[in-house]
Design an enzyme around this catalytic site. Structure first.
Site, PDB file in Angstrom:
ATOM      1  N   HIS A  76     -31.290 -54.581   0.534  1.00 19.77           N
ATOM      2  CA  HIS A  76     -31.827 -54.070   1.799  1.00 19.77           C
ATOM      3  C   HIS A  76     -32.789 -52.912   1.593  1.00 19.77           C
ATOM      4  O   HIS A  76     -32.853 -52.319   0.522  1.00 19.77           O
ATOM      5  CB  HIS A  76     -30.707 -53.683   2.761  1.00 19.77           C
ATOM      6  CG  HIS A  76     -29.970 -52.425   2.372  1.00 19.77           C
ATOM      7  ND1 HIS A  76     -28.883 -52.439   1.548  1.00 19.77           N
ATOM      8  CD2 HIS A  76     -30.169 -51.130   2.705  1.00 19.77           C
ATOM      9  CE1 HIS A  76     -28.439 -51.205   1.387  1.00 19.77           C
ATOM     10  NE2 HIS A  76     -29.217 -50.375   2.073  1.00 19.77           N
ATOM     11  N   ASP A  78     -34.323 -49.225   2.989  1.00 13.91           N
ATOM     12  CA  ASP A  78     -34.016 -47.983   3.711  1.00 13.91           C
ATOM     13  C   ASP A  78     -35.330 -47.385   4.221  1.00 13.91           C
ATOM     14  O   ASP A  78     -36.227 -47.077   3.422  1.00 13.91           O
ATOM     15  CB  ASP A  78     -33.377 -46.942   2.781  1.00 13.91           C
ATOM     16  CG  ASP A  78     -31.944 -47.265   2.375  1.00 13.91           C
ATOM     17  OD1 ASP A  78     -31.388 -48.265   2.843  1.00 13.91           O
ATOM     18  OD2 ASP A  78     -31.398 -46.473   1.577  1.00 13.91           O
ATOM     19  N   HIS A  82     -33.769 -43.550   8.554  1.00 11.99           N
ATOM     20  CA  HIS A  82     -32.356 -43.715   8.197  1.00 11.99           C
ATOM     21  C   HIS A  82     -31.664 -42.365   8.034  1.00 11.99           C
ATOM     22  O   HIS A  82     -30.479 -42.242   8.303  1.00 11.99           O
ATOM     23  CB  HIS A  82     -32.269 -44.532   6.909  1.00 11.99           C
ATOM     24  CG  HIS A  82     -30.890 -44.782   6.402  1.00 11.99           C
ATOM     25  ND1 HIS A  82     -29.830 -45.081   7.223  1.00 11.99           N
ATOM     26  CD2 HIS A  82     -30.396 -44.778   5.126  1.00 11.99           C
ATOM     27  CE1 HIS A  82     -28.744 -45.265   6.479  1.00 11.99           C
ATOM     28  NE2 HIS A  82     -29.055 -45.072   5.221  1.00 11.99           N
TER      29      HIS A  82
END
Ligand code: MN
Length: 260
Positions: A76, A78, A82
């Site tokens: 994934h 970021d 975040h």
């Protein structure tokens, strides 16, 4: 060389195998490991896949599913939003980051031997400077990828490596993040572990330096990468666009590398 010539050469090189496409993505399924936070915080749920129909009475000619997962699940991305340190940048979420920033040259820092000896191994400024002596200076706009060998740990318990005092997984020394973000102006940092910070990074100063300082510099992260052993130290190009979730803090994604 014109843009047309460059792209024509590229597609020809990909067709002939002169340039390979390498998948840096882990499979996304219910057993995909997710980050475990201390118990006082909300946890990221595991990936769920639910069948809508499969050539049956619910849909006679089609197969499809719906899925549920956290934004920070499996391989994934970021985004700066975040972390609180990156929350005030413009265009800091998955839908607003300029798309050019998803593609960049890869600098692969190989610390497999060090991590084999010490699962808490941290990449330092000195380690990067030594790498640069061998491979040249990290260019602006590069993805810096930490090849730790961690993705070879296929057993989820070995991958998490959780002990009584928290996870023991490799990461970045707090000092190296400002060095990479400011002095090298990288796109972001990629790792093979479940998150971009070391397992013990809750106790660093600052805590979670790759998140706090990298996103504080409006830079990105890539977690749970694999196949970094198929990349040269320099010369590959990484393509890592997250899903266009409106105001998303990250997303699962397919990460590809073009490798000479
Ligand atoms: Mn994340």
């Amino acid at each position: 060389m014109s843009g047309v010539d460059i792209l024509t050469s590229l597609t020809a090189a990909m067709a002939s195998g002169t340039i390979k496409v390498v998948d840096l993505t882990q499979p996304l399924e219910p057993k995909t490991p997710v980050l475990q936070l201390p118990p006082e915080y909300v946890q990221n749920p595991p990936f769920e896949l639910h069948n809508l129909s499969e050539y049956d009475e619910r849909g006679p000619a089609w197969y499809w599913n719906w899925f549920k997962c956290g934004e920070h699940t499996g391989t994934h991305f970021d985004a700066p939003i975040h972390f609180v340190t990156g929350k005030d940048y413009e265009n800091n979420a998955t839908d607003t980051i300029p798309v050019e920033k998803f593609i960049g040259p890869a600098c692969v820092l190989d610390a497999v031997a060090e991590v084999e000896k010490d699962p808490d191994f941290l990449i330092t400024i000195e380690f990067v400077e030594e790498w640069e002596k061998q491979n040249g200076r990290i260019p602006a706009g590069a993805w810096v990828l930490f090849r730790s060998g961690w993705s070879k740990r296929l057993d989820p318990e070995e991958f998490q490596n959780m002990k009584e005092d928290g996870a023991h997984t490799p990461g970045w020394h707090p000092d190296v993040i400002p060095f990479l973000a400011e002095q090298r102006d990288v796109l972001g940092a990629g790792v093979e572990t479940v998150g971009t910070d070391a397992g013990q990074a809750f106790g660093f100063d600052p805590a979670f330096p790759c998140h706090v300082l990298m996103h504080g510099a409006n830079k990105f992260g890539l977690a749970s990468l694999t196949n970094l052993d198929q990349l040269p130290a320099t010369g590959a190009i990484v393509i890592a666009p997250p899903l266009k979730i409106v105001r998303g803090s990250g997303s699962p994604l397919r990460v590809l590398a073009l490798v000479p």
